[in-house]
Write a protein that holds these residues in place. Structure first.
Motif, PDB file in Angstrom:
ATOM      1  N   LYS A 154       0.833  -1.205   0.000  1.00 61.65           N
ATOM      2  CA  LYS A 154       0.000   0.000   0.000  1.00 61.65           C
ATOM      3  C   LYS A 154       0.871   1.260   0.000  1.00 61.65           C
ATOM      4  CE  LYS A 154      -3.365  -2.583   2.767  1.00 61.65           C
ATOM      5  NZ  LYS A 154      -4.324  -2.850   1.676  1.00 61.65           N
ATOM      6  N   PRO A 155       0.388   2.330  -0.639  1.00 63.60           N
ATOM      7  CA  PRO A 155       1.134   3.597  -0.597  1.00 63.60           C
ATOM      8  C   PRO A 155       1.175   4.149   0.824  1.00 63.60           C
ATOM      9  CG  PRO A 155      -1.020   3.906  -1.610  1.00 63.60           C
ATOM     10  CD  PRO A 155      -0.844   2.434  -1.431  1.00 63.60           C
ATOM     11  N   VAL A 156       2.254   4.887   1.133  1.00 61.64           N
ATOM     12  CA  VAL A 156       2.476   5.369   2.509  1.00 61.64           C
ATOM     13  C   VAL A 156       2.646   6.882   2.536  1.00 61.64           C
ATOM     14  CG1 VAL A 156       4.075   5.334   4.465  1.00 61.64           C
ATOM     15  CG2 VAL A 156       3.534   3.219   3.270  1.00 61.64           C
ATOM     16  N   LEU A 157       2.016   7.506   3.520  1.00 62.17           N
ATOM     17  CA  LEU A 157       2.215   8.922   3.822  1.00 62.17           C
ATOM     18  C   LEU A 157       2.757   9.021   5.237  1.00 62.17           C
ATOM     19  CD1 LEU A 157       1.804  12.024   3.526  1.00 62.17           C
ATOM     20  CD2 LEU A 157      -0.553  11.672   4.319  1.00 62.17           C
ATOM     21  N   TYR A 158       3.943   9.613   5.400  1.00 70.05           N
ATOM     22  CA  TYR A 158       4.491   9.848   6.734  1.00 70.05           C
ATOM     23  C   TYR A 158       3.959  11.170   7.267  1.00 70.05           C
ATOM     24  CZ  TYR A 158       7.878   6.170   5.630  1.00 70.05           C
ATOM     25  OH  TYR A 158       8.478   4.977   5.292  1.00 70.05           O
ATOM     26  N   VAL A 159       3.374  11.139   8.459  1.00 71.83           N
ATOM     27  CA  VAL A 159       2.903  12.348   9.130  1.00 71.83           C
ATOM     28  C   VAL A 159       3.772  12.567  10.354  1.00 71.83           C
ATOM     29  CG1 VAL A 159       1.004  13.452  10.362  1.00 71.83           C
ATOM     30  CG2 VAL A 159       0.536  12.144   8.288  1.00 71.83           C
ATOM     31  N   CYS A 160       4.531  13.648  10.340  1.00 70.19           N
ATOM     32  CA  CYS A 160       5.425  13.969  11.464  1.00 70.19           C
ATOM     33  C   CYS A 160       4.667  14.817  12.468  1.00 70.19           C
ATOM     34  CB  CYS A 160       6.644  14.729  10.957  1.00 70.19           C
ATOM     35  SG  CYS A 160       7.692  13.759   9.867  1.00 70.19           S
ATOM     36  N   ASN A 161       4.443  14.266  13.635  1.00 73.10           N
ATOM     37  CA  ASN A 161       3.739  14.974  14.700  1.00 73.10           C
ATOM     38  C   ASN A 161       4.758  15.736  15.536  1.00 73.10           C
ATOM     39  OD1 ASN A 161       1.898  15.872  16.578  1.00 73.10           O
ATOM     40  ND2 ASN A 161       1.670  13.889  17.600  1.00 73.10           N
ATOM     41  N   VAL A 162       4.784  17.060  15.378  1.00 66.98           N
ATOM     42  CA  VAL A 162       5.793  17.900  16.034  1.00 66.98           C
ATOM     43  C   VAL A 162       5.150  18.737  17.141  1.00 66.98           C
ATOM     44  CG1 VAL A 162       7.164  18.022  13.914  1.00 66.98           C
ATOM     45  CG2 VAL A 162       5.492  19.829  14.409  1.00 66.98           C
ATOM     46  N   GLU A 163       6.017  19.390  17.932  1.00 65.87           N
ATOM     47  CA  GLU A 163       5.524  20.299  18.963  1.00 65.87           C
ATOM     48  C   GLU A 163       4.979  21.573  18.313  1.00 65.87           C
ATOM     49  OE1 GLU A 163       9.898  21.352  18.420  1.00 65.87           O
ATOM     50  OE2 GLU A 163       8.598  19.576  18.319  1.00 65.87           O
ATOM     51  N   GLU A 164       4.209  22.342  19.068  1.00 65.35           N
ATOM     52  CA  GLU A 164       3.554  23.540  18.529  1.00 65.35           C
ATOM     53  C   GLU A 164       4.541  24.503  17.875  1.00 65.35           C
ATOM     54  OE1 GLU A 164       1.264  27.429  20.350  1.00 65.35           O
ATOM     55  OE2 GLU A 164       0.657  25.454  21.092  1.00 65.35           O
ATOM     56  N   ALA A 165       5.698  24.716  18.504  1.00 64.27           N
ATOM     57  CA  ALA A 165       6.658  25.698  17.989  1.00 64.27           C
ATOM     58  C   ALA A 165       7.226  25.308  16.624  1.00 64.27           C
ATOM     59  CB  ALA A 165       7.798  25.878  18.987  1.00 64.27           C
ATOM     60  N   ALA A 166       7.157  24.007  16.277  1.00 66.54           N
ATOM     61  CA  ALA A 166       7.727  23.539  15.014  1.00 66.54           C
ATOM     62  C   ALA A 166       6.661  23.261  13.956  1.00 66.54           C
ATOM     63  CB  ALA A 166       8.552  22.276  15.248  1.00 66.54           C
ATOM     64  N   ALA A 167       5.419  23.640  14.243  1.00 66.36           N
ATOM     65  CA  ALA A 167       4.319  23.306  13.322  1.00 66.36           C
ATOM     66  C   ALA A 167       4.502  23.918  11.942  1.00 66.36           C
ATOM     67  CB  ALA A 167       2.986  23.754  13.920  1.00 66.36           C
ATOM     68  N   ALA A 168       5.084  25.116  11.878  1.00 67.41           N
ATOM     69  CA  ALA A 168       5.230  25.800  10.587  1.00 67.41           C
ATOM     70  C   ALA A 168       6.503  25.394   9.855  1.00 67.41           C
ATOM     71  CB  ALA A 168       5.222  27.318  10.800  1.00 67.41           C
ATOM     72  N   THR A 169       7.552  25.039  10.596  1.00 64.48           N
ATOM     73  CA  THR A 169       8.856  24.810   9.963  1.00 64.48           C
ATOM     74  C   THR A 169       9.373  23.392  10.070  1.00 64.48           C
ATOM     75  OG1 THR A 169       9.977  25.463  12.011  1.00 64.48           O
ATOM     76  CG2 THR A 169       9.522  27.208  10.398  1.00 64.48           C
ATOM     77  N   GLY A 170       8.766  22.592  10.960  1.00 68.37           N
ATOM     78  CA  GLY A 170       9.324  21.280  11.227  1.00 68.37           C
ATOM     79  C   GLY A 170      10.499  21.373  12.172  1.00 68.37           C
ATOM     80  N   ASN A 171      11.156  20.243  12.458  1.00 68.49           N
ATOM     81  CA  ASN A 171      12.314  20.252  13.349  1.00 68.49           C
ATOM     82  C   ASN A 171      13.346  19.237  12.847  1.00 68.49           C
ATOM     83  OD1 ASN A 171      11.345  17.723  14.140  1.00 68.49           O
ATOM     84  ND2 ASN A 171      10.308  18.521  15.962  1.00 68.49           N
ATOM     85  N   ALA A 172      14.362  19.006  13.617  1.00 66.26           N
ATOM     86  CA  ALA A 172      15.439  18.113  13.179  1.00 66.26           C
ATOM     87  C   ALA A 172      14.927  16.695  12.953  1.00 66.26           C
ATOM     88  CB  ALA A 172      16.565  18.111  14.212  1.00 66.26           C
ATOM     89  N   TRP A 173      13.994  16.244  13.803  1.00 68.37           N
ATOM     90  CA  TRP A 173      13.444  14.898  13.631  1.00 68.37           C
ATOM     91  C   TRP A 173      12.632  14.800  12.336  1.00 68.37           C
ATOM     92  CZ3 TRP A 173      12.226  15.877  19.293  1.00 68.37           C
ATOM     93  CH2 TRP A 173      13.194  15.275  20.118  1.00 68.37           C
ATOM     94  N   SER A 174      11.783  15.793  12.079  1.00 66.74           N
ATOM     95  CA  SER A 174      10.971  15.729  10.853  1.00 66.74           C
ATOM     96  C   SER A 174      11.846  15.862   9.605  1.00 66.74           C
ATOM     97  CB  SER A 174       9.882  16.804  10.860  1.00 66.74           C
ATOM     98  OG  SER A 174      10.429  18.113  10.801  1.00 66.74           O
ATOM     99  N   ALA A 175      12.976  16.564   9.729  1.00 61.92           N
ATOM    100  CA  ALA A 175      13.898  16.679   8.599  1.00 61.92           C
ATOM    101  C   ALA A 175      14.467  15.305   8.227  1.00 61.92           C
ATOM    102  CB  ALA A 175      15.030  17.649   8.928  1.00 61.92           C
ATOM    103  N   ARG A 176      14.744  14.481   9.226  1.00 57.99           N
ATOM    104  CA  ARG A 176      15.238  13.130   8.963  1.00 57.99           C
ATOM    105  C   ARG A 176      14.177  12.292   8.263  1.00 57.99           C
ATOM    106  NH1 ARG A 176      16.755  10.162  13.971  1.00 57.99           N
ATOM    107  NH2 ARG A 176      17.510   8.646  12.425  1.00 57.99           N
ATOM    108  N   VAL A 177      12.931  12.478   8.678  1.00 55.07           N
ATOM    109  CA  VAL A 177      11.831  11.746   8.028  1.00 55.07           C
ATOM    110  C   VAL A 177      11.660  12.219   6.582  1.00 55.07           C
ATOM    111  CG1 VAL A 177       9.367  11.213   8.089  1.00 55.07           C
ATOM    112  CG2 VAL A 177      10.657  11.382  10.234  1.00 55.07           C
TER     113      VAL A 177
END
Length: 364
Positions: free
Chosen positions: A200-223
């Motif tokens: 099945k096709p996959v979509l990764y959803v990175c659940n970040v803290e509020e402060a990183a909602a607009a830009t993401g963070n180091a963890w979401s960058a790895r994803v």
């Protein structure tokens, strides 16, 4: 025609919080302990589409009916799920029944929220879940191939065809690759019938803290790097923010999001990405009673698109009057589009395009 996405991930990554926000209900209990979801929760959500309002305004429609997607919140998987650990195979079966997988990954630190692996590492978590799904798929194929191989040796035609589809998939799984990496052109439907989770096709959803909602963070960058390498999709959201947004009056949401530096809702992006993930397309019907969006798979021909409204439309299909949304809006409606030659009459071989405004001619 229903399409659904299963929301999966380890326990306590925000799956149920995301589901609650998506459906704007408290149907899925969000709690800080593993396996708080003990039955899959299902919710249907409208697919946001700004074209609907514009079309309805010109068509002077009494109401607007958007198309929708179904989301299934599946309990958290853990290492060993393929062997029955946690709630194990019960939930693997739920994943087999969905059309696409939304994999929620925890990309935030919070000492008050337990992590079953003891630390935050979304790439490791994604690999953990994918490994469990691959092991379960491998076991499923190995069991099915044994009787099929016997029939194939006796030149059973159907068995030979099934073995030809299944063997490359099993080879990929044994090599540590998901089944979707080994689907040959033209075999998509045959593979779909196997109900392999990693096909099945996959979509990764990175659940970040509020402060990183607009830009993401180091963890979401790895994803993001992982998704790019796999050719998968990725969206960054803050499930906690989205849950709060879903409880606000519609009129207040845009201002709230703007205050957080967000131009649109993360949930809108998840829904839109899920729609694309499934290879879906939208066409519209516009009239005084309603403007409605209809969901089809990309590449659908006109008679089959008509069947989404009613089977009689396909059975008695004659033709369809077709105007693109852009032409409908620019020409201020059907009459204007006809006047300048922007309305076409298409036959049964016409492949419906995303955004077509259609009027079907049929005779039953």
């Amino acid at each position: 025609m229903g399409f659904n996405c299963g929301i999966v991930g380890l326990p306590n990554v925000g799956k149920s919080t995301l589901f609650n926000a998506l459906t704007a209900t408290a149907a899925a209990q969000a709690a800080n302990y593993p396996f708080c979801t003990i039955e899959p929760n299902v919710g249907r959500v409208a697919v946001p589409d700004p074209r609907l309002g514009a079309l309805a305004a010109i068509g002077r429609s009494q109401k607007i009916v958007p198309t929708s997607l179904e989301f299934v919140d599946i309990a958290g998987l853990v290492r060993g799920a393929s062997r029955g650990e946690g709630l194990g195979n019960q939930f693997l079966a739920n994943i087999r029944e969905v059309d696409a997988v939304i994999h929620v990954l925890r990309c935030f630190a919070d000492d008050d929220v337990t992590h079953v692996e003891g630390s935050v590492d979304p790439v490791r978590d994604a690999d953990t879940v994918e490994t469990e799904l691959m092991l379960a798929d491998m076991d499923s194929l190995e069991k099915r191939l044994v009787p099929l191989a016997k029939k194939a040796r006796n030149n059973d035609r159907d068995a030979l065809q099934q073995v030809a589809v299944m063997e490359p998939l099993l080879e990929a799984l044994r090599a540590g690759r998901p089944a979707r990496t080994a689907i040959a052109a033209g075999q998509e439907e045959a593979v779909r019938r196997l109900q392999l989770m990693t096909a099945k096709p996959v979509l990764y959803v990175c659940n970040v803290e509020e402060a990183a909602a607009a830009t993401g963070n180091a963890w979401s960058a790895r994803v993001a790097a992982k998704a790019e390498a796999e050719g998968a999709a990725m969206v960054v959201v803050s499930a906690a923010i989205e849950a709060e947004v879903s409880q606000l009056p519609e009129a207040d949401r845009a201002e709230f999001l703007e205050g957080l530096g967000l131009s649109d809702s993360g949930l809108d992006r998840v829904i839109a990405a899920g729609y694309r993930l499934l290879g879906l397309s939208t066409y519209f019907t516009v009239g005084p009673k309603e403007t409605r969006a209809w969901t089809i798979t990309a590449g659908t021909r006109a008679p089959q698109a008509a069947a989404v409204i009613h089977n009689d439309f396909e059975r008695g299909f004659i033709a369809c009057e077709t105007i693109s949304t852009e032409d409908y809006l620019a020409c201020k409606g059907e009459a204007g589009a006809k006047e300048v030659g922007r309305m076409r009459v298409e036959g049964r071989d016409y492949v419906v395009r995303d955004g077509d405004v259609l009027l079907f001619r049929f005779n039953v």
